[in-house]
Design an enzyme around this catalytic site. Sequence first.
Site, PDB file in Angstrom:
ATOM      1  CE  LYS A 112     -43.123  55.883  49.481  1.00 14.80           C
ATOM      2  NZ  LYS A 112     -42.827  54.712  48.644  1.00 14.80           N
ATOM      3  CB  SER A 187     -46.231  52.853  48.686  1.00 13.23           C
ATOM      4  OG  SER A 187     -44.843  52.904  48.414  1.00 13.23           O
ATOM      5  CB  SER A 211     -43.620  52.151  45.638  1.00 12.95           C
ATOM      6  OG  SER A 211     -44.378  51.156  46.254  1.00 12.95           O
TER       7      SER A 211
END
Lengths: 531, 527
Positions: A112, A187, A211
Site C-alpha cells: 500500500k 482504503s 481499511s
Amino acid sequence: MLSSAQTPRLLRSPAALTFKCLHTSPILTPASTSPSPSQILTNRKALLSRQTSAVDLAKSFLQRLRRHEPQISSFLYVSPDDIVLKQAEELDNRIKNNEEVGPLAGVLVGVKDNICTRDMPSTAGSRILENYRPPFDATAVRKLREMGAIIIGKTNLDEFGMGSTTEGSAYQVTANPWDLSRVPGGSSGGSAAAVSARQCTVALGSDTGGSVRQPASFCGVVGLKPTYGRVSRYGLVAYASSLDVIGCFGSSVADAGLLLNSISGFDNFDATSSKQEVPDYASQFVPLDYLESKPLKGLRVGVIHETLGNGVDSEVVSSVRSAISHLEELGCTVSEVSLPSFSLGLPAYYILASSESSSNLSRYDGVRYGNQVFGEELKSLYGDSRAEGLGSEVKMRILMGTYALSAGYYDAYYKRAQQVRTIIRNSFKDALDKNDILISPAAPSVAYKIGEKKNDPLAMYSGDIMTVNVNLAGLPALVLPCGYDGGSAGMPVGIQMIGAAFDEEKLLKIGHIFEQTLEGYSFIPPLVADE
Amino acid sequence: MALTLLRGLHSNCFRLYPSVYVARKHVRHFSVRSSQGQTAMQEKQHTQLKASTKSESAKYEEVLKNYEAVIGIETHVQLSTRTKAFCSCPYNYGAHPNTSVCPVCMGLPGALPVLNSKVIESAVKVGLALNCKLSLSSKFDRKQYFYPDLPKGYQISQFDIPIAAGGYLDVDLPVEFGGGHRMFGVTRVDLNRAGVPLLEIVSEPDMRTGTEAAEYAAELQRLVRYLGVSNGNMQEGSLRCDVNISVRPHGQEEFGTKVEIKNLNSFSSVSRAIDYEILRQAQLHSQGQADQIVQETRLWEEGAQKTFTMRKKEGLADYRYFPEPDLPGVNLSEEYISTIRDSLPELPETKRRRYENMGLNMQDVLFLANDINVAAFFDATIATGADVKLAANWIMGDIAAYMNNEKLSIDDIKLTPQELGELIASIKGGTINGKIGKEILFELVAKGGTVKGLIQEKDLVQIADPSEIEKIVDKVLANNSKQLEQYRGGKTKLQGFFAGQIMKETKGKANPALLNKILLEKLNSKP
C-alpha cells in the site's frame, strides 16, 4: 495458465496446503482447485524442487499485472521489470547454489502506498507527496525483503487511508476485479484488488478503521488486521496513530498468516510495538487429513447480535448465517453476544481518528518535502501548499479533528470519545473472556457502485460500523470470504472473526479450517478465472 | 574599588538592604570556569554597567516602599544527552544546520519518536534534587502549532501530568546582597520538547526581587551541573529563563497583571530586567495608570537596558493538546526512583551547609560550592588533612587568580589536591616558608610535579638553623657598614633593607621570624 473456477465441490483433499504437500499442478494457479491453496507454500515448494524459477514466477505475475492493470488500476507504481527480475535472478542463483532462501523467497508483494519504500515513491495517495521518495524502508517492508520477498509495486488507496472506496485517491480510481463498475472498498482498495486479480501473491495494507478488512470483503480475499502493536508502524504514514496497524492480504488464510509471520514483532523504532512473543503462525496451517471430523470442537463462537440486524443487507446476513452454521458443523459452540456499546463505536472512531489525523497531517506544510506552493509569506506557503496538496475528504477530517481538539470542545468530543473507547474495549474483553472468537459481517453490504456514495460521506462512514470497534479495542480480526450476494454470479461477502489481543494464532487456525472446509465456493474473480 | 562600588550601586539600585552599598573588600575573580562558571553574583563583575544617578535610585526606593513584586520563573534546561530526545541523532551545539538529522527528527512521513531513556533519568534526577514528588505514571502530549523549526507541526511535551511536581529550591543569597537563605517553591518539572531534549522547571511565584530571581536561576544552574544533566550554559541557550512578573501594592492579596520577559541571556540580565520591570510597573501603579500594564511578552534589550513589548496576548493560544499516541506512558517504579536517588551526588545546598559547619564564612562557602569541580578539588585537598581555611584561601586566592588569568578550569591546572595538601603541610611544618610556598604553587599549577621534588630540586628548604642565619646576618651587616651606621644613628626603618638583603642572600629561604629576631639582636647590640 489459470484454469477456470470449478464448480463447487465437497470437501477436497487439503494435501496441497503445507510444506508436506506434493502439489504438482501449475504453480501459479491461484486457485485451480477450490478451496484456495496457499500460493506462498505452493510456489516455495516448486522453487525449491526446481520445478519453476523465481524469474519465471515473477515474469508471469508481471504479465498478469499488466494485463489487468488498465481495467483495475490497483497500482500507483509498478517496479520496473528489470529490477524485479534481477531480484528473482539472485534468488534463483541462491537456490541453484543450494544456499538458504527466506520463507518468502520469490513472493511478489504489493505494498500500500502509505507504507514507505526506499526505492519507490510513497505518496499515500496524496498530491502533497507526489513523487516523494522516502530515504528508508518501513520496518515491515524491510522484514519482507529480508525474508526474500520481492516488492512488485505500490498500491492505490484513499488519500492517507481516509476513505472506504479508494475513490479518495488523488491519482486514480481502482475498480473491483469482480465487477469493474464497483468499488474495491478502501482504503486499501488497491492491495485488495491486486491480490484478488492475482496481480501479486500477497499485499500489505493498513487498517485504521477497517481499511484492510472491508476491501478484503469487497474483493473476496483474506484480510488480516493484527493486534495493535503486533506489527511495527515505523514507516507507515500516520493517519490515526492509536488505531493504525499494518495488515495482510492473501488469497488464502495461510498466505495472510505467513505474511504476518514475517512482519510481526517488536521494533526499536516504534515505541508502541509490543514485546509479546510472536508465535509461528505457519504451524496453524495443518493439512485437513490430520484433522478430526469436528476439528473446532469446543471452540466458543460469539455472534455479535448488533451486527446482524437493521441496516445490514439481507444477503450479507444470510451468507454470514450459513457461515455460522458451517462453524457449528466444524464443532464450534455458537451463541449470540450482545455488545450494547457497539453502535457508539462509529462516532467515537470518527472523532478520535479525525483528531489524531489533524495532528499527524500537520507535517505536510510544504516546507521540507512534498509539493510546495511558493508563498511570499510563511502563512501563505503553508496555507496554499496544503490547500492544493490535500484532497477534500482529508481537509474535512482535519477540520473535524481540529474542532474536536479545540479548547472548549475537547471535553465534549475528544475526551468523551476516549471514554467510549474504554467502554468498548472493556465490553469486547468481557465478550472474549466468554468466547474464543466473535463473529460479525465484515461490512453491512457487498461492494457498491463507483460514485454511489461519493457525495454522501455519512453513508460511506456508516459502512465502517462493523470494523471500527475492533480498532478502538486494538484487537486482531480476520476477514475471509464466506459467500456471494445473489448466488454464484454475485459479489463476495466477507465474514469477520475477532480474537483476543495477540491471539492471531487462534483466528488463523479457525479461519484456515473454515476456508478449507467451505464447500461450493471459489473466490477467484471471473475476470481472472476466465483467462 | 570605586568602580565596584558604582556597579554595586546600579545593580542593586533598589535593594532593601542598605548593607549592599558596602562594597566588597576583596574583589575576587569568581569566574572559575571562564565559559561556564558565572553565577548571578559573579557575572556582575564582567558586565559593563552604567551607574544610575542618585536621584533615580532614590526614586526606586520610594516607589518600592509602596509596592511589591511577584516573580516566577520558567526555566528551560537543555539536557546534555548524547542523542536527541526521540531519535538516535547526536546533538552538538554549534554543529552545522541539518547535519545531524534523521527521518524521525525531520518529521518524515512514517517516522516515529522513541524516547531516549536518559531523558527520563535526567528528569527524575532533577525532580528529586528539587525535592519534588514524582509522578509514577506521567505521559506525553502533543502541543500543536505551525512553525518552520517544528517539522511535525507539534511539539511533544507534558501537559497535564508533569513528571515531577511540588518541590522547592534552597538558595543562599550572596553576602554582598545582604546574604540570607531563601526557599523558593517549584511547581513542576516536565519534559518539555522534542528533538533536543528540554526540561521545563516552573517555579512558584515566590520571588520578590531581581537578585532573588537571579540567584534562584544560578542555583538551578549549579544543580543541573552538579547532577551532570546539562551544561547549564546561558549563552548557548542551554539554560533559559523566562520571567513572569507582576507588581501589587503592599498588603494586596491578588496578583497584579503579569508580564512575561524573554531574552534573558545572563543572570545579571535576569536581575536587571526584573528590576527595570518592577520600576516600570510600580511607576504606572503610582501614577494611577495600572491599566496600562497588560498581559504581554516583553523582550529585554541589553543595549538599552530596558524591556520592550514583543507581542501582546490576544486571548490564549489554543495548542490543542492531546495525549501523544506514538509514545507509551512514562511509568516509574519505586525501585527505579530509589536507585536514582541513591546515585545523586551531594547537592549544592548540602555542600554549603557542610562547608559552613567546617567553620568557613559564607563568602568562602558560596565560592567553593559554586562549581562542583572546585568543590571536589577542595574536598580532596582537605581529605589529605590540610587545614580547611588554608586550603580555601589557596584555592580562592592564588589558584583562582591563575585560572582566571589563564582562562583555565580547575580540571585543567597541573596541581593536584594531594600536592596542595602537601604544600600546606610543608609550610605549616616549617619545611618551607610562605613566600617559597607561593613560588612553588605557581610551578605546580603551571607545570605539575611534586612539592617534595621541587623543594629538593631547587634547594628550597627553609634555613631554620640560628647559627647559619647568624652567619649570614653578620656578613650582610659587614658588607653594609654605612647603612648600619645610619641605623644605629636612629634610622631604624633600615631594618627592612637589611632583612631584604639577607633574604636575597638566602634566596628567600631564611625562616622569616628567626631572621628578624637575630637581625634585631645584632642591630641593637653594642658594637
